[in-house]
Write a protein that holds these residues in place. Sequence first.
Motif, mmCIF file in Angstrom:
data_model
loop_
_atom_site.group_PDB
_atom_site.id
_atom_site.type_symbol
_atom_site.label_atom_id
_atom_site.label_comp_id
_atom_site.label_asym_id
_atom_site.label_seq_id
_atom_site.Cartn_x
_atom_site.Cartn_y
_atom_site.Cartn_z
ATOM 1 N N TRP A 1 0.844 -1.188 0.071
ATOM 2 C CA TRP A 1 -0.034 0.118 -0.093
ATOM 3 C C TRP A 1 0.761 1.127 0.147
ATOM 4 O O TRP A 1 0.424 2.245 -0.541
ATOM 5 C CB TRP A 1 -0.823 0.000 1.101
ATOM 6 C CG TRP A 1 -1.936 -1.018 0.959
ATOM 7 C CD1 TRP A 1 -2.220 -2.266 1.875
ATOM 8 C CD2 TRP A 1 -2.922 -1.271 -0.212
ATOM 9 N NE1 TRP A 1 -3.187 -2.907 1.307
ATOM 10 C CE2 TRP A 1 -3.733 -2.525 0.068
ATOM 11 C CE3 TRP A 1 -3.228 -0.490 -1.201
ATOM 12 C CZ2 TRP A 1 -4.716 -2.881 -0.794
ATOM 13 C CZ3 TRP A 1 -4.299 -1.046 -2.004
ATOM 14 C CH2 TRP A 1 -5.052 -2.024 -1.924
ATOM 15 N N PRO A 2 2.128 1.410 0.852
ATOM 16 C CA PRO A 2 2.846 2.565 0.785
ATOM 17 C C PRO A 2 3.188 2.733 -0.688
ATOM 18 O O PRO A 2 3.411 3.986 -1.242
ATOM 19 C CB PRO A 2 3.938 2.460 1.621
ATOM 20 C CG PRO A 2 3.176 1.266 2.694
ATOM 21 C CD PRO A 2 2.225 0.388 1.901
ATOM 22 N N LEU A 3 3.645 1.696 -1.399
ATOM 23 C CA LEU A 3 4.269 1.770 -2.491
ATOM 24 C C LEU A 3 3.219 2.230 -3.883
ATOM 25 O O LEU A 3 3.521 2.832 -4.678
ATOM 26 C CB LEU A 3 4.911 0.368 -3.072
ATOM 27 C CG LEU A 3 6.156 0.165 -2.559
ATOM 28 C CD1 LEU A 3 6.776 -1.196 -2.628
ATOM 29 C CD2 LEU A 3 7.292 1.195 -3.002
ATOM 30 N N ILE A 4 1.889 1.643 -3.526
ATOM 31 C CA ILE A 4 1.078 2.289 -4.586
ATOM 32 C C ILE A 4 0.790 3.672 -3.983
ATOM 33 O O ILE A 4 0.525 4.375 -5.031
ATOM 34 C CB ILE A 4 -0.358 1.227 -4.144
ATOM 35 C CG1 ILE A 4 -0.136 0.124 -4.629
ATOM 36 C CG2 ILE A 4 -1.581 2.286 -4.767
ATOM 37 C CD1 ILE A 4 -0.055 -0.113 -5.893
ATOM 38 N N LEU B 1 -2.627 -7.031 4.961
ATOM 39 C CA LEU B 1 -1.618 -7.551 4.194
ATOM 40 C C LEU B 1 -1.109 -6.462 3.428
ATOM 41 O O LEU B 1 -1.890 -5.925 2.651
ATOM 42 C CB LEU B 1 -2.080 -8.835 3.467
ATOM 43 C CG LEU B 1 -0.728 -9.374 2.827
ATOM 44 C CD1 LEU B 1 0.417 -10.105 3.844
ATOM 45 C CD2 LEU B 1 -1.220 -11.063 2.282
ATOM 46 N N GLY B 2 0.286 -6.363 3.206
ATOM 47 C CA GLY B 2 0.644 -5.063 2.323
ATOM 48 C C GLY B 2 0.957 -3.818 2.809
ATOM 49 O O GLY B 2 1.476 -2.763 2.441
ATOM 50 N N TYR C 1 9.395 10.243 2.251
ATOM 51 C CA TYR C 1 8.868 9.775 3.612
ATOM 52 C C TYR C 1 8.490 8.227 3.314
ATOM 53 O O TYR C 1 8.837 7.403 4.159
ATOM 54 C CB TYR C 1 7.431 10.537 3.988
ATOM 55 C CG TYR C 1 6.896 10.076 5.400
ATOM 56 C CD1 TYR C 1 7.402 10.986 6.366
ATOM 57 C CD2 TYR C 1 5.941 9.294 5.367
ATOM 58 C CE1 TYR C 1 6.765 10.548 7.577
ATOM 59 C CE2 TYR C 1 5.387 9.101 6.703
ATOM 60 C CZ TYR C 1 5.885 9.599 7.907
ATOM 61 O OH TYR C 1 5.157 9.387 9.008
ATOM 62 N N ILE C 2 7.673 7.850 2.306
ATOM 63 C CA ILE C 2 7.552 6.600 2.253
ATOM 64 C C ILE C 2 8.584 5.586 1.758
ATOM 65 O O ILE C 2 8.976 4.600 2.358
ATOM 66 C CB ILE C 2 6.587 6.314 0.991
ATOM 67 C CG1 ILE C 2 5.205 6.863 1.328
ATOM 68 C CG2 ILE C 2 6.249 5.053 0.416
ATOM 69 C CD1 ILE C 2 4.082 6.972 0.491
ATOM 70 N N ILE C 3 9.391 6.305 0.740
ATOM 71 C CA ILE C 3 10.749 5.719 0.087
ATOM 72 C C ILE C 3 11.625 5.216 1.429
ATOM 73 O O ILE C 3 12.141 4.285 1.492
ATOM 74 C CB ILE C 3 11.414 6.068 -1.008
ATOM 75 C CG1 ILE C 3 11.938 4.952 -1.941
ATOM 76 C CG2 ILE C 3 12.341 6.843 -0.798
ATOM 77 C CD1 ILE C 3 10.827 4.098 -2.360
ATOM 78 N N ASN C 4 11.623 6.272 2.474
ATOM 79 C CA ASN C 4 12.629 6.424 3.810
ATOM 80 C C ASN C 4 12.143 5.168 4.502
ATOM 81 O O ASN C 4 12.997 4.677 5.259
ATOM 82 C CB ASN C 4 12.718 7.332 4.259
ATOM 83 C CG ASN C 4 13.547 8.278 3.527
ATOM 84 O OD1 ASN C 4 14.109 7.937 2.624
ATOM 85 N ND2 ASN C 4 13.558 9.619 3.929
ATOM 86 N N LEU D 1 1.851 9.500 -6.015
ATOM 87 C CA LEU D 1 2.527 10.602 -5.948
ATOM 88 C C LEU D 1 3.466 10.860 -7.050
ATOM 89 O O LEU D 1 3.639 12.257 -7.412
ATOM 90 C CB LEU D 1 3.502 10.553 -4.513
ATOM 91 C CG LEU D 1 2.440 10.732 -3.231
ATOM 92 C CD1 LEU D 1 3.574 10.193 -2.159
ATOM 93 C CD2 LEU D 1 2.182 12.232 -2.930
ATOM 94 N N PHE D 2 3.807 9.843 -7.838
ATOM 95 C CA PHE D 2 4.940 10.265 -9.018
ATOM 96 C C PHE D 2 3.872 10.853 -9.766
ATOM 97 O O PHE D 2 4.312 12.002 -10.462
ATOM 98 C CB PHE D 2 5.261 8.793 -9.512
ATOM 99 C CG PHE D 2 6.565 8.498 -9.115
ATOM 100 C CD1 PHE D 2 7.588 9.216 -9.384
ATOM 101 C CD2 PHE D 2 6.742 7.312 -8.259
ATOM 102 C CE1 PHE D 2 9.169 8.788 -8.974
ATOM 103 C CE2 PHE D 2 8.034 7.022 -7.879
ATOM 104 C CZ PHE D 2 9.163 7.873 -8.359
#
Lengths: 486, 93
Positions: A97-100, A172-173, A146-149, A105-106
């Motif tokens: 979910w953070p990666l989604i 999950l995720g 923030y997310i990628i960190n 954000l991209f």
Amino acid sequence: MSHLEIPGISAKWVIGFFGLFHISVAAMAIGMAFIVAVLEIYAYRNKIRRYDLFAKRTQLFHVCIYNIGTINAIGLVFALSGLYPQFWSQIFVHFFWPLIIEEFLFFLLATTLTFHYFFWEHLWGHKKLHITLGVLLIPLFFLQMYIINGLGGFMLTPGFKEGEVSLFKGILGYDFKAMYNPSFLMLQLHRALANISYAGFCLAGWCGIRLYLTDDAKKRDYYEDCGRIAYYIAFAFFLSIPIIGYFYSHVMMKEASQAFWDLMLGRGDILVLGIDTWWLKHFLVAAMLGSSLVYFHRIDKTNVPFSLPKVMVWSIALFYLMFYMAMGMVMTWLFFWLMFIAAIISALISLFLLHSNKNSARALFILLGVISFLTVMLGGYAREASRPRFVDRVSAYDNIYVPEERSPYLMVPVKPGDIPIVKQETTKEAQLIHDRCVDCHTLDVIRDYKDDDWDEVIKTMINYGTELTEDEAKLITEYLKAGKPF
Amino acid sequence: MNHENTDGKSTDTDKTDVLINTTVSDYDTEGLAIKEEGLREGKIFPGLDADYPLRDPSEDPRWAVRTVKIWMWITIFCIVGILVLMILGIWYD
């Protein structure tokens, strides 16, 4: 073998190339969002045309590098999923979910950034609206970082004890404890400040190059002035980095001791061709400090409208001195003295450069731009190289998510305990090794140990503070001598 | 050409100063010619002598203002949404 291999370059260096390339561009993009907003606001409030123009030209460069960085990030994901499929598959599910949100954000960033640049000349009657759009880029970039960190911190400290992977989850995720792992906050603060500083020095470097390419007095004045502003911003954000660096080291010492000692002692992948990359990085940081002190000393004697307060400049110098003293105490005083010498040599070179260019800072701007680029590269490399390989370090990681089991749960809320976890059968001795040894180092340190003097090793470890009774020590010693798995 | 400067007063200034880095319509042949000449002679870069070129809001193209306003609110809404999700993640994880 847990991954594909590339002949000649090696899979590790393919990832290293994509990773470092991405760091160099993404870090600059994040910093530039802040600098452009500051320049545009400052220009608007004081009605100074040249700073607005500088902000606009920076934003054009920003649009270009953002696109390059994004495409490079896709390359990194492709490389990871192809070369380390098991690792990437698991980390992607762990942080699904953070990666989604990261991906979303991209999209937001690419659009907002493009609008901000291409609508610049259309909104002179609505300047505040345009500035607001530019300011919105800051939280967007911050959220993305923030997310990628969260992932970056998790790779270094995957849980609240080294060797443990957080598995605290209801959905999950998404794993709250994995995201907010022990090194998350320090990594966040360190990168936020360092990115702005890096972008500022690079912009000053760009002004330095332009100064060499023009003979026009007006243009020279423009680039000298804009380079100076970029330099101010860059150096101001130097202020807290050593303080954060100190606490970051402290967190690493407690939560990722092997990575910490690899950095301190220059062990393992930290050494490249016999060169300690972390020492070299700090050597360059000290050089930046020495150059900057000379620059600000010289600026005070010239007729510029304003400079950074002296107390700020000297505070930064003092904080770095304290940081290097602390590191000197942990490692060796040679480190402290080398940094001290680097600062002095760099200060002398900067004096010469300013003098030979008739007080133009063009050569100094370029020097600092190049050095800041190298520090970001070396720092990024040393950070990743200090920790043990993630794939190898967590022995039971493969058992956390079994691919065929995870897909039915991906889109449905599940409660803790609902997810089947395959448990490895472990012996009492193996469990002891897992429980006690990972307090200080990872299990692969034991696995990679080539000698057979386990009696001595265990005694040494007990002297270092490992809590083992006599019987437990005996059990482990025999177990390790027999070469049994754990 | 009349140009409203930062004090809100209308003053006569050199056309090249006004045209510096401002959008010239493809149909404004006079403006384009001046801009090209300025570029050739190196007068236009980088507008160091120009005023800060604020103008009356009604002079901005309406489509551009609308597009940016709509996008700005979409972005703000998305940021708030992401922050809410992150806060909810504290309890629902």
